[in-house]
Design a protein around this motif. Sequence first.
Motif, PDB file in Angstrom:
ATOM      1  N   ALA A  48       1.296   5.394 -10.065  1.00  0.00           N
ATOM      2  CA  ALA A  48       0.649   5.687 -11.367  1.00  0.00           C
ATOM      3  C   ALA A  48      -0.684   5.309 -11.634  1.00  0.00           C
ATOM      4  CB  ALA A  48       1.554   5.534 -12.599  1.00  0.00           C
ATOM      5  N   ARG A  49      -1.562   5.818 -12.521  1.00  0.00           N
ATOM      6  CA  ARG A  49      -2.926   5.509 -12.956  1.00  0.00           C
ATOM      7  C   ARG A  49      -2.894   4.986 -14.488  1.00  0.00           C
ATOM      8  NH1 ARG A  49      -7.517   6.306 -10.642  1.00  0.00           N
ATOM      9  NH2 ARG A  49      -6.838   7.970  -9.559  1.00  0.00           N
ATOM     10  N   VAL A  50      -3.421   3.736 -14.806  1.00  0.00           N
ATOM     11  CA  VAL A  50      -3.456   3.280 -16.212  1.00  0.00           C
ATOM     12  C   VAL A  50      -4.590   3.815 -16.843  1.00  0.00           C
ATOM     13  CG1 VAL A  50      -3.836   1.326 -17.820  1.00  0.00           C
ATOM     14  CG2 VAL A  50      -2.435   1.167 -15.672  1.00  0.00           C
ATOM     15  N   ALA A  84      -3.492  -6.022 -15.825  1.00  0.00           N
ATOM     16  CA  ALA A  84      -3.403  -4.589 -16.210  1.00  0.00           C
ATOM     17  C   ALA A  84      -4.662  -4.237 -17.185  1.00  0.00           C
ATOM     18  CB  ALA A  84      -2.222  -4.430 -17.053  1.00  0.00           C
ATOM     19  N   ARG A  85      -5.104  -2.997 -16.475  1.00  0.00           N
ATOM     20  CA  ARG A  85      -6.459  -2.657 -17.194  1.00  0.00           C
ATOM     21  C   ARG A  85      -6.669  -0.902 -16.930  1.00  0.00           C
ATOM     22  NH1 ARG A  85      -7.346  -4.872 -12.228  1.00  0.00           N
ATOM     23  NH2 ARG A  85      -8.560  -3.507 -10.764  1.00  0.00           N
ATOM     24  N   ALA A  86      -7.592  -0.397 -17.921  1.00  0.00           N
ATOM     25  CA  ALA A  86      -7.678   1.030 -17.696  1.00  0.00           C
ATOM     26  C   ALA A  86      -8.322   1.304 -16.388  1.00  0.00           C
ATOM     27  CB  ALA A  86      -8.586   1.217 -18.697  1.00  0.00           C
ATOM     28  N   GLY A  87      -7.799   2.235 -15.608  1.00  0.00           N
ATOM     29  CA  GLY A  87      -8.428   2.642 -14.243  1.00  0.00           C
ATOM     30  C   GLY A  87      -7.699   2.176 -13.108  1.00  0.00           C
ATOM     31  N   LEU A  88      -6.614   1.226 -13.392  1.00  0.00           N
ATOM     32  CA  LEU A  88      -6.171   0.446 -12.158  1.00  0.00           C
ATOM     33  C   LEU A  88      -4.763   1.677 -11.695  1.00  0.00           C
ATOM     34  CD1 LEU A  88      -4.428  -2.951 -11.959  1.00  0.00           C
ATOM     35  CD2 LEU A  88      -2.850  -0.987 -11.688  1.00  0.00           C
ATOM     36  N   VAL A  89      -4.579   1.618 -10.454  1.00  0.00           N
ATOM     37  CA  VAL A  89      -3.742   2.345  -9.812  1.00  0.00           C
ATOM     38  C   VAL A  89      -2.772   1.408  -9.424  1.00  0.00           C
ATOM     39  CG1 VAL A  89      -3.167   4.117  -8.196  1.00  0.00           C
ATOM     40  CG2 VAL A  89      -5.236   4.202  -9.350  1.00  0.00           C
ATOM     41  N   GLY A  90      -1.302   1.736  -9.829  1.00  0.00           N
ATOM     42  CA  GLY A  90      -0.123   0.700  -9.454  1.00  0.00           C
ATOM     43  C   GLY A  90       1.234   1.467  -9.250  1.00  0.00           C
ATOM     44  N   VAL A  91       2.112   0.750  -9.428  1.00  0.00           N
ATOM     45  CA  VAL A  91       3.529   1.320  -9.363  1.00  0.00           C
ATOM     46  C   VAL A  91       4.286   1.296 -10.817  1.00  0.00           C
ATOM     47  CG1 VAL A  91       5.551   1.042  -8.024  1.00  0.00           C
ATOM     48  CG2 VAL A  91       3.493   0.528  -6.822  1.00  0.00           C
ATOM     49  N   LEU A  92       4.614   2.240 -11.027  1.00  0.00           N
ATOM     50  CA  LEU A  92       5.529   2.774 -12.169  1.00  0.00           C
ATOM     51  C   LEU A  92       6.924   2.834 -11.981  1.00  0.00           C
ATOM     52  CD1 LEU A  92       5.739   2.886 -15.568  1.00  0.00           C
ATOM     53  CD2 LEU A  92       5.254   5.078 -15.027  1.00  0.00           C
ATOM     54  N   GLY A  93       7.816   1.847 -12.683  1.00  0.00           N
ATOM     55  CA  GLY A  93       9.234   2.302 -12.441  1.00  0.00           C
ATOM     56  C   GLY A  93       9.645   2.945 -13.830  1.00  0.00           C
ATOM     57  N   LEU A  94      10.296   4.042 -13.308  1.00  0.00           N
ATOM     58  CA  LEU A  94      10.710   5.258 -14.406  1.00  0.00           C
ATOM     59  C   LEU A  94      12.044   4.739 -15.253  1.00  0.00           C
ATOM     60  CD1 LEU A  94       9.527   8.314 -12.964  1.00  0.00           C
ATOM     61  CD2 LEU A  94       8.403   6.869 -14.850  1.00  0.00           C
ATOM     62  N   PRO A  95      12.338   5.089 -16.277  1.00  0.00           N
ATOM     63  CA  PRO A  95      13.748   5.087 -16.729  1.00  0.00           C
ATOM     64  C   PRO A  95      14.733   5.488 -15.601  1.00  0.00           C
ATOM     65  CG  PRO A  95      12.394   5.679 -18.463  1.00  0.00           C
ATOM     66  CD  PRO A  95      11.550   5.825 -17.247  1.00  0.00           C
ATOM     67  N   GLU A 137      -1.884  -3.773  -7.028  1.00  0.00           N
ATOM     68  CA  GLU A 137      -2.934  -2.815  -7.111  1.00  0.00           C
ATOM     69  C   GLU A 137      -3.255  -2.167  -5.987  1.00  0.00           C
ATOM     70  OE1 GLU A 137      -6.524  -4.473  -8.749  1.00  0.00           O
ATOM     71  OE2 GLU A 137      -5.504  -6.248  -9.730  1.00  0.00           O
ATOM     72  N   LEU A 138      -3.146  -0.658  -6.238  1.00  0.00           N
ATOM     73  CA  LEU A 138      -3.213   0.196  -4.804  1.00  0.00           C
ATOM     74  C   LEU A 138      -4.701   0.653  -4.814  1.00  0.00           C
ATOM     75  CD1 LEU A 138       0.053   2.432  -5.541  1.00  0.00           C
ATOM     76  CD2 LEU A 138      -0.255   0.439  -3.912  1.00  0.00           C
ATOM     77  N   PRO A 139      -5.086   1.331  -4.014  1.00  0.00           N
ATOM     78  CA  PRO A 139      -6.434   1.606  -3.552  1.00  0.00           C
ATOM     79  C   PRO A 139      -6.573   2.969  -4.841  1.00  0.00           C
ATOM     80  CG  PRO A 139      -5.350   1.835  -1.630  1.00  0.00           C
ATOM     81  CD  PRO A 139      -4.382   1.183  -2.473  1.00  0.00           C
ATOM     82  N   ALA A 140      -7.844   3.096  -5.224  1.00  0.00           N
ATOM     83  CA  ALA A 140      -8.346   3.929  -6.302  1.00  0.00           C
ATOM     84  C   ALA A 140      -7.920   5.344  -5.763  1.00  0.00           C
ATOM     85  CB  ALA A 140      -9.653   3.812  -6.729  1.00  0.00           C
ATOM     86  N   ASP A 141      -8.071   5.703  -4.486  1.00  0.00           N
ATOM     87  CA  ASP A 141      -7.793   7.194  -3.972  1.00  0.00           C
ATOM     88  C   ASP A 141      -6.212   7.310  -3.993  1.00  0.00           C
ATOM     89  OD1 ASP A 141      -7.625   5.679  -1.908  1.00  0.00           O
ATOM     90  OD2 ASP A 141      -8.676   6.754  -0.515  1.00  0.00           O
ATOM     91  N   ALA A 142      -5.353   6.527  -4.156  1.00  0.00           N
ATOM     92  CA  ALA A 142      -3.776   6.654  -4.074  1.00  0.00           C
ATOM     93  C   ALA A 142      -3.381   7.829  -4.842  1.00  0.00           C
ATOM     94  CB  ALA A 142      -2.825   5.502  -4.301  1.00  0.00           C
ATOM     95  N   PRO A 143      -2.538   8.692  -4.156  1.00  0.00           N
ATOM     96  CA  PRO A 143      -2.230   9.952  -4.821  1.00  0.00           C
ATOM     97  C   PRO A 143      -1.282   9.675  -6.189  1.00  0.00           C
ATOM     98  CG  PRO A 143      -1.064   9.654  -2.897  1.00  0.00           C
ATOM     99  CD  PRO A 143      -1.929   8.765  -2.891  1.00  0.00           C
ATOM    100  N   VAL A 144      -1.812   9.937  -7.431  1.00  0.00           N
ATOM    101  CA  VAL A 144      -0.860   9.814  -8.588  1.00  0.00           C
ATOM    102  C   VAL A 144       0.134  10.771  -8.500  1.00  0.00           C
ATOM    103  CG1 VAL A 144      -1.208   9.811 -11.104  1.00  0.00           C
ATOM    104  CG2 VAL A 144      -3.160   8.655  -9.660  1.00  0.00           C
ATOM    105  N   GLY A 145       1.380  10.325  -8.812  1.00  0.00           N
ATOM    106  CA  GLY A 145       2.328  11.210  -8.945  1.00  0.00           C
ATOM    107  C   GLY A 145       3.200  11.010  -7.548  1.00  0.00           C
ATOM    108  N   MET A 146       2.693  10.584  -6.393  1.00  0.00           N
ATOM    109  CA  MET A 146       3.571  10.423  -5.359  1.00  0.00           C
ATOM    110  C   MET A 146       4.729   9.522  -5.367  1.00  0.00           C
ATOM    111  SD  MET A 146       2.451   9.610  -1.456  1.00  0.00           S
ATOM    112  CE  MET A 146       1.497  11.325  -1.070  1.00  0.00           C
ATOM    113  N   PRO A 147       5.822   9.899  -5.163  1.00  0.00           N
ATOM    114  CA  PRO A 147       6.882   8.819  -4.945  1.00  0.00           C
ATOM    115  C   PRO A 147       6.524   7.386  -4.173  1.00  0.00           C
ATOM    116  CG  PRO A 147       7.778  10.907  -4.729  1.00  0.00           C
ATOM    117  CD  PRO A 147       6.682  11.025  -4.519  1.00  0.00           C
TER     118      PRO A 147
END
Length: 796
Positions: A48-50, A84-95, A137-147
Amino acid sequence: MKFSLTWLKDHLDTDASAEEIAAKLNAIGLEVESVEDPAAKLAGFTVARVLTAERHPNADKLQVLSVDTGRGEPLQVVCGAPNARAGLVGVLGLPGAVVPAGGFELKKSAIRGVESNGMMCSTRELELGDDHAGIIELPADAPVGMPFAQYHGSDPVFDVAITPNRPDCMGVYGIARDLAAAGLGTLKPIAAQAVPGSFACPMPIRTDDAQGCPAFHGRVIRGVKNGPSPDWMQARLQSAGQRPISALVDITNYVTLAYGRPAHAYDLAKLTGAIFARRAKDGEKVLALNGKEYTLDAEMTVIADDKGVHDIAGIMGGEHSGCSDDTTDVLLEVAYFDPVRIGDTGRKLNLTSDARQRFERGVDPAFLDAGLELLTTLIIEICGGTASEVIRAGEAPSGTKVVPYDPSLAERLGGVAIPEDQQRATLRALGFASDARWNVVVPSWRPDVDGAPDLVEEVVRIHGLDNVASVALPRTDGVARPTASPAQKLERKLRRAAAARGLNEAVTWSFLPTAEAEAFAEGNGGLWVLDNPISEDMKAMRPSLLPGLLSAARRNLDRGASGLRLFELGRRYLRGAGGHSDERLTLGVVLAGEKATRGWATGKAQAFDAFDAKAEALALLAEAGAPVENLQVMGEAGDQFHPGQSATLRLGPKTVLARFGMLHPATLKAFDVAAPVAAVELFLDAIPGKKAAGFARAAYAPPALQAVTRDFAFLVPADLPAGDLVRTVRGADKANVVAARLFDDFRGQGVPDGHKSLAIEVTLQPGEKSYDEAELKAIAERITAAAAKLGAVLRG
């Protein structure tokens, strides 16, 4: 032993899947306990991307993030991570996702009054590392939405149970060798390149304990820079359940797990004078790497310098000479230690480690130089530095073992016909060499192979245990003959009889703590003490079944049981004449606690007594075929029993068939049993064998006339056992007396002091005609005369 699929493929060139590898390992005798996919723990976590990060209105250290999950509208997430900041690509744990580190399920919730729809995660929370200073913090080109499991990659982890006879499989390389031999890929050669020394080794190295440490190889590497190990190495260690510590430590652990070759790295600056292997001194102490201090004795091997001990040889290094972040010069130790000495030391100190597990099973004595070169290469590549020349002190065992082999044994012993060329190829793939006459040279890493049957096992398991056909054993036509031996029939009969009497069968260890065994060793010929026990609490072979039953009774009483009736049928182990082992079939019974609980009809709870034990002894002896009517009740049950409430049952003055009674309070205290205990031990080996009889029993002919009973009351000395009088009365007229039983024991008014009155019912069986008065009088006189020999007088 745990290892990842990636680690296995470092040594095995294969395209096989994890499922295929697990199946093949099981087929060749390496049991796979589990295959764990770490990616399964990451279900519910996504890349996910912030988008925005705003300060929380009600908390200074929290931020409210707007997070793009690649699936529709952004989600609002409350986060406390400083990065945590705008533009950061990380890992989001969903409910609904379960956090691996905490095991808790994420839910939509309000944090300080602001709704949060999940959690941005750190590496520690996902069990991917120890960093918890901020979120991933993942690389900026990490595919958002990918498990995230898909993005991170799946690397299954195998957990294989290695049996003690396979030290070669205590390294990933050894397992790869077996799989390659089974046709599941190609084994890659070990890349152990010799590293030439740039200078003479400044640290003298020697071994002063040639028995405990036959060989000690070492070298110094100067100018190293210690720090974190590479990610690839950390990933492999983590798959094995190891926590990465530092590059120098991780490298030694990596070589241990990858090749089954334990080694150690010392901080050279913390050593004084020479370093050498020697025997420890009695009372010498060492602070090990686990932070615990151990007291040593003269039977243990240690690695020491001129100042003191630095290492419990082959088990664990010392705290004060280990490598740290400030280490710049290291001394590498690669040694061969005696497996028996390592096992003894580990048991005495109650200390286990990866190194001990390998050394006590037997490491490859020919892998010293290769192991040292592997360590040197990895350290220089990762930490830098220059290596010294190698010092080789002592010499490892190097005797070549040659086993004559006959290929036809595979079918005779293994039950499967395997072509000779296939057998030779299998042995070659496993590292064995053979000549035209089938003289097989055993590789140095296989100390478990001693003879031709071991080679059959190797050939058959690689061929596939599943390929061995199930073939019924040959049998003759007609009704099957009984196969149970007389002893086995006796055991079955006694088990059924004991269970029918309300006793519960217990199965206890044949090994005991030495103190418990010694408590029952008196009069049993001495103890058998094991040189290589499972543990110190299982060191002595049991001289009696009662210690194990007492321990079982204590455990049950401690858990609230009010009364216990336990029995065990097994063997006790005595030291026979000339020190030979003497196993004797025995049945033990323990009656502990309450025989009957309190009740309105019986009043208070009733405890077991010596007569309950006697009743069990007589009943079970009768089932075993002992002549119970001829047994004598005598003393000398043993110091473990209460002297006034115990006895033995004997066939004559010397042949003891059983002992019974209440256990002595001192015995109960030694076993920490609070309740009174009655016990029985039947010595089944002492029961005389039955006389040979015909195939068929004699026909039963019931007596034509009714039996007659007569009562006799005798005055006898108070110390005369009632059983002696009953037995004498029964034998007074064997032609007519068929039974005699005691039905009264009176002491009181009308009975002289020092005497008692015993009343016996005698059963007489007439033969062809009924008794007349004269015959009854004659029988009574014979009974009275026989009793008089014991000092009994017929009461008037």
